[in-house]
Design a protein around this motif. Structure first.
Motif, PDB file in Angstrom:
ATOM      1  N   MET A  75       0.837  -1.204   0.000  1.00  0.00           N
ATOM      2  CA  MET A  75       0.000   0.000   0.000  1.00  0.00           C
ATOM      3  C   MET A  75       0.873   1.257   0.000  1.00  0.00           C
ATOM      4  N   LEU A  76       1.861   1.297   0.919  1.00  0.00           N
ATOM      5  CA  LEU A  76       2.712   2.479   1.011  1.00  0.00           C
ATOM      6  C   LEU A  76       3.480   2.673  -0.303  1.00  0.00           C
ATOM      7  N   GLU A  77       3.963   1.550  -0.860  1.00  0.00           N
ATOM      8  CA  GLU A  77       4.675   1.639  -2.134  1.00  0.00           C
ATOM      9  C   GLU A  77       3.796   2.252  -3.224  1.00  0.00           C
ATOM     10  N   PHE A  78       2.528   1.858  -3.195  1.00  0.00           N
ATOM     11  CA  PHE A  78       1.570   2.358  -4.176  1.00  0.00           C
ATOM     12  C   PHE A  78       1.402   3.873  -4.031  1.00  0.00           C
ATOM     13  N   ILE A  79       1.278   4.333  -2.778  1.00  0.00           N
ATOM     14  CA  ILE A  79       1.099   5.773  -2.523  1.00  0.00           C
ATOM     15  C   ILE A  79       2.363   6.551  -2.860  1.00  0.00           C
ATOM     16  N   GLN A  80       3.519   5.905  -2.712  1.00  0.00           N
ATOM     17  CA  GLN A  80       4.773   6.623  -2.925  1.00  0.00           C
ATOM     18  C   GLN A  80       5.069   6.912  -4.394  1.00  0.00           C
ATOM     19  N   GLN A  81       4.395   6.206  -5.293  1.00  0.00           N
ATOM     20  CA  GLN A  81       4.557   6.544  -6.707  1.00  0.00           C
ATOM     21  C   GLN A  81       3.874   7.889  -6.963  1.00  0.00           C
ATOM     22  N   PRO A  82       4.273   8.579  -8.048  1.00  0.00           N
ATOM     23  CA  PRO A  82       3.528   9.799  -8.397  1.00  0.00           C
ATOM     24  C   PRO A  82       2.055   9.452  -8.647  1.00  0.00           C
ATOM     25  N   TRP A  83       1.168  10.348  -8.237  1.00  0.00           N
ATOM     26  CA  TRP A  83      -0.268  10.082  -8.414  1.00  0.00           C
ATOM     27  C   TRP A  83      -0.702  10.504  -9.806  1.00  0.00           C
ATOM     28  N   THR A  84      -1.510   9.666 -10.424  1.00  0.00           N
ATOM     29  CA  THR A  84      -1.967   9.932 -11.779  1.00  0.00           C
ATOM     30  C   THR A  84      -2.917  11.140 -11.798  1.00  0.00           C
ATOM     31  N   TRP A  85      -3.074  11.761 -12.984  1.00  0.00           N
ATOM     32  CA  TRP A  85      -3.767  13.048 -13.086  1.00  0.00           C
ATOM     33  C   TRP A  85      -5.207  13.000 -12.598  1.00  0.00           C
ATOM     34  N   TRP A  86      -5.938  11.903 -12.907  1.00  0.00           N
ATOM     35  CA  TRP A  86      -7.368  11.935 -12.560  1.00  0.00           C
ATOM     36  C   TRP A  86      -7.592  11.747 -11.071  1.00  0.00           C
ATOM     37  N   VAL A  87      -6.709  10.993 -10.401  1.00  0.00           N
ATOM     38  CA  VAL A  87      -6.815  10.863  -8.940  1.00  0.00           C
ATOM     39  C   VAL A  87      -6.572  12.233  -8.306  1.00  0.00           C
ATOM     40  N   SER A  88      -5.509  12.916  -8.791  1.00  0.00           N
ATOM     41  CA  SER A  88      -5.149  14.220  -8.231  1.00  0.00           C
ATOM     42  C   SER A  88      -6.249  15.244  -8.485  1.00  0.00           C
ATOM     43  N   GLY A  89      -6.788  15.267  -9.720  1.00  0.00           N
ATOM     44  CA  GLY A  89      -7.845  16.216 -10.055  1.00  0.00           C
ATOM     45  C   GLY A  89      -9.098  15.974  -9.228  1.00  0.00           C
ATOM     46  N   ALA A  90      -9.451  14.695  -9.046  1.00  0.00           N
ATOM     47  CA  ALA A  90     -10.643  14.369  -8.262  1.00  0.00           C
ATOM     48  C   ALA A  90     -10.468  14.792  -6.803  1.00  0.00           C
ATOM     49  N   LEU A  91      -9.255  14.616  -6.264  1.00  0.00           N
ATOM     50  CA  LEU A  91      -9.020  15.013  -4.873  1.00  0.00           C
ATOM     51  C   LEU A  91      -9.091  16.531  -4.717  1.00  0.00           C
ATOM     52  N   ILE A  92      -8.607  17.271  -5.723  1.00  0.00           N
ATOM     53  CA  ILE A  92      -8.691  18.741  -5.654  1.00  0.00           C
ATOM     54  C   ILE A  92     -10.161  19.173  -5.641  1.00  0.00           C
ATOM     55  N   ALA A  93     -10.984  18.536  -6.500  1.00  0.00           N
ATOM     56  CA  ALA A  93     -12.420  18.849  -6.493  1.00  0.00           C
ATOM     57  C   ALA A  93     -13.020  18.508  -5.132  1.00  0.00           C
ATOM     58  N   ALA A  94     -12.613  17.374  -4.558  1.00  0.00           N
ATOM     59  CA  ALA A  94     -13.142  16.971  -3.242  1.00  0.00           C
ATOM     60  C   ALA A  94     -12.774  17.999  -2.180  1.00  0.00           C
ATOM     61  N   ILE A  95     -11.543  18.500  -2.224  1.00  0.00           N
ATOM     62  CA  ILE A  95     -11.106  19.526  -1.259  1.00  0.00           C
ATOM     63  C   ILE A  95     -11.968  20.779  -1.413  1.00  0.00           C
ATOM     64  N   MET A  96     -12.213  21.176  -2.672  1.00  0.00           N
ATOM     65  CA  MET A  96     -13.041  22.363  -2.907  1.00  0.00           C
ATOM     66  C   MET A  96     -14.437  22.172  -2.306  1.00  0.00           C
ATOM     67  N   PHE A  97     -15.045  20.999  -2.544  1.00  0.00           N
ATOM     68  CA  PHE A  97     -16.411  20.782  -2.040  1.00  0.00           C
ATOM     69  C   PHE A  97     -16.455  20.683  -0.516  1.00  0.00           C
ATOM     70  N   LEU A  98     -15.436  20.083   0.095  1.00  0.00           N
ATOM     71  CA  LEU A  98     -15.424  20.021   1.557  1.00  0.00           C
ATOM     72  C   LEU A  98     -15.322  21.431   2.135  1.00  0.00           C
ATOM     73  N   LEU A  99     -14.487  22.290   1.519  1.00  0.00           N
ATOM     74  CA  LEU A  99     -14.397  23.679   1.996  1.00  0.00           C
ATOM     75  C   LEU A  99     -15.745  24.373   1.852  1.00  0.00           C
TER      76      LEU A  99
END
Lengths: 185, 137
Positions: free
Chosen positions: A1-25
């Protein structure tokens, strides 16, 4: 699991998390706009005594300063625990274009030629970082927002002013990249 | 405790900026040279999901955790301030390779030189505040 997280995150995971941060705010009663912190810091430092623009109740923005502290912490956690130690995986074309400007291929996230301590203590190195920061801070407030406020929040709300601002971001970015950077570096 | 959630969200934001490599000067150069889809994918995904979510919030008149209606305020109508301000911002973004959020993520990551960029971004903001009445808006 940690190894998986340590790789660079792909664009759609990162974009979705940014949208999630915006909505939580938004659901916490606030909004996603990072450069507002720069104005808040000017106000908290007493700028309101000299400039009306900074004379407001900055304490109502403490939540955003806390978000900023979290961002610093997030950077620290990433470098200490979540990095696989590999340099950023940018395209070969970019690497060869930058080589022509005297910037060597990535060995980490940032080029040594611009962000090493040795470079910071040269006049040219210092001026590049100082002027870069000055333009970002001045431009963000002039435009009423930065990437988070305009490109993410504003475009999500289909606001025309934000589209104009993002077009401006690209006019400036392309001018710097293709016209000015070859003269500066 | 009310502020803890903002600390956690900021931390997640910092981790996303670092792990997506969006905080890297190299990635910003690659974006402005149109040599990879990566940054467009990140921003595009955020905007598409964002637009769907904002539309749903408006359609169902959703409320925030305190029970207040969620309102979106239209930004002031103008072209000059967004175009000129945006262009100045873009010049700085491509030079320093960081917008305000990623600047502080870099500082936490260990790129000490980024403190200079961030301090001058504060000075730039102050400068704008000091002369804003003389600028076209």
């Amino acid at each position: 699991m940690l190894e998986f997280i340590q790789q660079p995150w792909t664009w759609w995971v990162s974009g979705a998390l940014i949208a999630a941060i915006m909505f939580l705010l938004i659901f916490f009663g606030q909004s996603f706009g990072f450069s507002a912190n720069l104005r808040t810091i000017c106000s908290a430092a007493g700028g309101g005594k000299f400039v009306k623009f900074f004379d407001f109740n900055w304490r109502s923005q403490i939540w955003n300063l806390v978000f900023l502290l979290g961002a610093i912490l997030g950077g620290f956690i990433s470098s200490q625990f979540l990095s696989d130690g590999n340099p950023v995986q940018i395209s070969e074309n970019t690497i060869s274009d930058l080589a022509k400007l005297g910037i060597s291929a990535p060995t980490s996230a940032q080029p040594d030629e611009l962000f090493s301590i040795e470079s910071l203590f040269t006049l040219k190195g210092f001026l590049i970082l100082a002027i870069g920061g000055l333009l970002v801070g001045f431009g963000a407030r002039y435009a009423g927002g930065c990437t988070s406020g305009h490109a993410i929040s504003g475009l999500s709300d289909l606001q025309l002013p934000s589209l104009i601002a993002v077009i401006g971001f690209f006019i400036g970015g392309l001018l710097m990249t293709f016209v000015l950077l070859p003269l500066i570096l | 405790m009310k502020l803890l959630k903002f600390l956690l969200l900021g931390t997640l934001f910092g981790i996303v900026m670092a792990k997506s490599e969006a905080f890297s000067w190299f990635r910003i150069q690659e974006m402005f040279r149109f040599q990879a889809f990566h940054m467009y994918g990140i921003i595009g995904t955020a905007v598409i999901l964002g637009a769907i979510g904002v539309a749903l919030i408006k359609k169902y008149k959703l409320r925030d955790v305190k029970g207040n209606p969620i309102l979106f305020y239209p930004k002031d109508k103008s072209t000059m301030r967004y175009l000129i301000g945006g262009t100045i911002f873009g010049l700085g973004w491509a030079l320093s390779g960081a917008c305000p959020g990623p600047m502080v993520v870099n500082i936490g990551y260990g790129y000490i030189a980024m403190i200079v960029v961030f301090l001058f971004a504060i000075i730039g903001t102050y400068l704008y505040g000091a002369i804003k009445d003389k600028l076209p808006h």
